[in-house]
Design a protein around this motif. Sequence first.
Motif: not given
Length: 162
Positions: A65-89
């Motif tokens: 992500a280009p910024s921490r704000k857009s990183a937060r949005q990617l996380i909240r929109h469930r685009h990312l996995l941590v150890n193959d689990q969706i983490v939206d926090i």
Amino acid sequence: RRSKFSEYVVQLREKQKVKRIYGLLETQFHNNFEKANKQKGVTGENLIKLLERRFDNVIYRLGFAPSRKSARQLIRHRHLLVNDQIVDIPSYIISPGDVIKVREKSKTLDLIHNSLKRTKDNVYSWLTIDKASLTGTFLQVPERVDVPLNANEQLIVELYSK
């Protein structure tokens, strides 16, 4: 006009600067400070280490992500996995050895690809990234000297210890 700021103003500005850099509200920042204060070692360094381990910050540091704000949005929109689990926090604390991946459905997002083009390979010693498979690994908790943060965390400790 006063040309010199009081000690309190200098400490407060330092705290506000770090809060803005990491995109935290007062309560979130205070809670992180309390956690850092309970840990063994230097409180200021513990605070910076905790803030660097936040999921949104790790995504930003990896270059997804280009910024921490857009990183937060990617996380909240469930685009990312941590150890193959969706983490939206966004405030989720990443542990050493955790593998962060972009979901299969999200691998076509322009935001991620444009951001990765702008970042260099493996800038941070505590992170590794594989741009081809859109995965990154959090290797270890960073030391304070490794974190590129232009702030004096000792002033924040002094402010909260009043």
